[in-house]
Design an enzyme around this catalytic site. Structure first.
Site, PDB file in Angstrom:
ATOM      1  N   ASP A  11       0.758  -1.199  -0.104  1.00 35.35           N
ATOM      2  CA  ASP A  11      -0.023  -0.002   0.013  1.00 35.35           C
ATOM      3  C   ASP A  11       0.765   1.252  -0.049  1.00 35.35           C
ATOM      4  OD1 ASP A  11      -2.611   1.547   0.070  1.00 35.35           O
ATOM      5  OD2 ASP A  11      -2.068   1.888   2.294  1.00 35.35           O
ATOM      6  N   SER A  12       0.240   2.523  -0.213  1.00 35.68           N
ATOM      7  CA  SER A  12       1.095   3.611  -0.283  1.00 35.68           C
ATOM      8  C   SER A  12       1.599   4.045   1.143  1.00 35.68           C
ATOM      9  CB  SER A  12       0.035   4.718  -0.972  1.00 35.68           C
ATOM     10  OG  SER A  12      -0.879   4.858  -0.200  1.00 35.68           O
ATOM     11  N   CYS A  74      -4.301  -1.594  -2.309  1.00 31.96           N
ATOM     12  CA  CYS A  74      -4.394  -0.050  -2.509  1.00 31.96           C
ATOM     13  C   CYS A  74      -5.390   0.201  -3.954  1.00 31.96           C
ATOM     14  CB  CYS A  74      -3.202   0.545  -2.622  1.00 31.96           C
ATOM     15  SG  CYS A  74      -3.112   2.173  -3.031  1.00 31.96           S
ATOM     16  N   GLU A 158      -2.343   9.412   7.232  1.00 31.42           N
ATOM     17  CA  GLU A 158      -0.944   9.266   7.226  1.00 31.42           C
ATOM     18  C   GLU A 158      -0.196  10.344   8.265  1.00 31.42           C
ATOM     19  OE1 GLU A 158       1.150   7.499   5.467  1.00 31.42           O
ATOM     20  OE2 GLU A 158      -0.454   6.230   5.024  1.00 31.42           O
ATOM     21  N   CYS A 192     -11.057   2.778  -0.547  1.00 32.66           N
ATOM     22  CA  CYS A 192      -9.775   3.135  -0.330  1.00 32.66           C
ATOM     23  C   CYS A 192      -9.383   2.584   1.184  1.00 32.66           C
ATOM     24  CB  CYS A 192      -9.565   4.695  -0.001  1.00 32.66           C
ATOM     25  SG  CYS A 192      -7.905   5.058   0.827  1.00 32.66           S
ATOM     26  N   HIS A 194      -7.260   2.975   3.373  1.00 32.14           N
ATOM     27  CA  HIS A 194      -7.159   3.805   4.443  1.00 32.14           C
ATOM     28  C   HIS A 194      -8.428   4.121   5.384  1.00 32.14           C
ATOM     29  CE1 HIS A 194      -3.069   4.750   2.722  1.00 32.14           C
ATOM     30  NE2 HIS A 194      -2.835   5.573   3.947  1.00 32.14           N
TER      31      HIS A 194
HETATM   32  N1  DGL Z   1      -4.721   3.079   0.456  1.00 32.81           N
HETATM   33  C1  DGL Z   1      -4.733   3.567  -0.749  1.00 32.81           C
HETATM   34  C2  DGL Z   1      -6.190   3.209  -1.466  1.00 32.81           C
HETATM   35  O1  DGL Z   1      -6.667   2.594  -1.247  1.00 32.81           O
HETATM   36  C3  DGL Z   1      -4.417   5.143  -0.478  1.00 32.81           C
HETATM   37  C4  DGL Z   1      -3.957   5.733  -1.599  1.00 32.81           C
HETATM   38  C5  DGL Z   1      -3.160   7.203  -1.527  1.00 32.81           C
HETATM   39  O2  DGL Z   1      -2.139   6.700  -0.962  1.00 32.81           O
HETATM   40  O3  DGL Z   1      -3.904   8.245  -1.607  1.00 32.81           O
HETATM   41  O4  DGL Z   1      -6.441   3.905  -2.534  1.00 32.81           O
END
Ligand code: DGL
Length: 274
Positions: A11-12, A74, A158, A192, A194
């Protein structure tokens, strides 16, 4: 004997951990290796080419670490990079597999709506890609699918600022806008990874009758089914129930944020990606 390795999760940032925890619950026997590209998060507002480049760099790194199977936990990466990785890059990596999170969600979420109208809450990149709209057309063509981008939510997670009054009011404003724009929708898909971290706040500001769906359990079920159909791949997965964490951020920052968000007292290793 084929070489065995952990299942990679990418993931990011911290979001993929919401998927990994559900997968570990359902499939506890496997080893897992998580990679969060925290130093370069968020991905959601980045261009297609940059998301593709960053994602492929991280997947390659997980391959180098011994992963035979990598889950893009992600949505933004799944929307912008998965297909090209599967159709182009993997030609040079026979036997390796990369899976995403959008298709399993689109396959199963449609049936939860009574009004036949849902909203996908996602990053700007995922919304612009229209991936959810296209996937839902395949699996629930009669479903009315709305999308709503919440570009501030990943940065709020984050940075940890989702707990502040300012952070909460940004989330409240988005929920009010969603409810006003799509009054008939009764299901919100958190598109998403997150966003489940914000689940309690989202619930607080939305109506109690609305169904808020996280992808973790859906992806876990889908992975279980996938593995049952791919026994050759299962033979390449190591099974000592370990989990290790890599981050492009300073590892102590990653560790204390994960501890704060998930109550997990884990150790991570900082890596450089290029
Ligand atoms: N968890 C990522 C997703 O599902 C987040 C992407 C981001 O870093 O903006 O899209």
């Amino acid at each position: 004997m084929p070489k065995k390795g952990p299942i990679g999760f990418f993931d990011s940032g911290y979001g993929g951990l919401t998927v990994l925890s559900e997968v570990r619950e359902l499939l506890p026997e496997y080893d897992y290796l998580y990679l969060g590209d925290n130093a370069r998060a968020p991905y959601g507002t980045r261009s297609f080419d940059v998301v593709y480049e960053y994602t492929w760099q991280c997947v390659k790194r997980l391959f180098e670490e011994g992963c035979e199977l990598v889950i893009l936990a992600c949505n933004t990466a799944s929307a912008k990079a998965l297909r090209s990785i599967q159709q182009k890059e993997l030609l040079d990596y026979p036997g390796k597999r990369v899976l995403g999170v959008i298709r399993p969600s689109a396959e199963s979420v449609g049936m939860f709506s009574k009004s036949n109208e849902i909203v996908v809450l996602a990053t700007q990149g995922t919304v612009q890609s229209e991936s959810y709209v296209l996937e839902f057309q395949k699996y629930s063509p009669e479903l009315k699918v709305h999308q709503y981008a919440c570009p501030m939510w990943v940065p709020l997670v984050e940075s940890g600022e989702y707990k502040t009054e300012e952070g909460r009011s940004i989330i409240r404003r988005d929920i009010q806008n969603i409810k006003k724009s799509f009054p008939n929708a009764d299901v919100y898909l958190l598109g998403c990874t997150h966003y489940p971290i914000l689940q309690n706040i989202i619930k607080e500001f939305s109506g109690s009758d609305d169904l808020i769906i996280s992808q973790g359990p859906i992806v876990a079920e889908s992975l279980k089914k996938y593995l049952s159909r791919h026994s050759w791949l299962v033979k390449r997965l190591s099974t000592k129930s370990t989990v290790n964490y890599l981050t492009t951020e300073e590892h102590s920052v990653f560790e204390s944020s994960v501890n704060e968000i998930f109550g997990l007292n884990l150790k991570a290793r900082t890596i450089k990606i290029n």
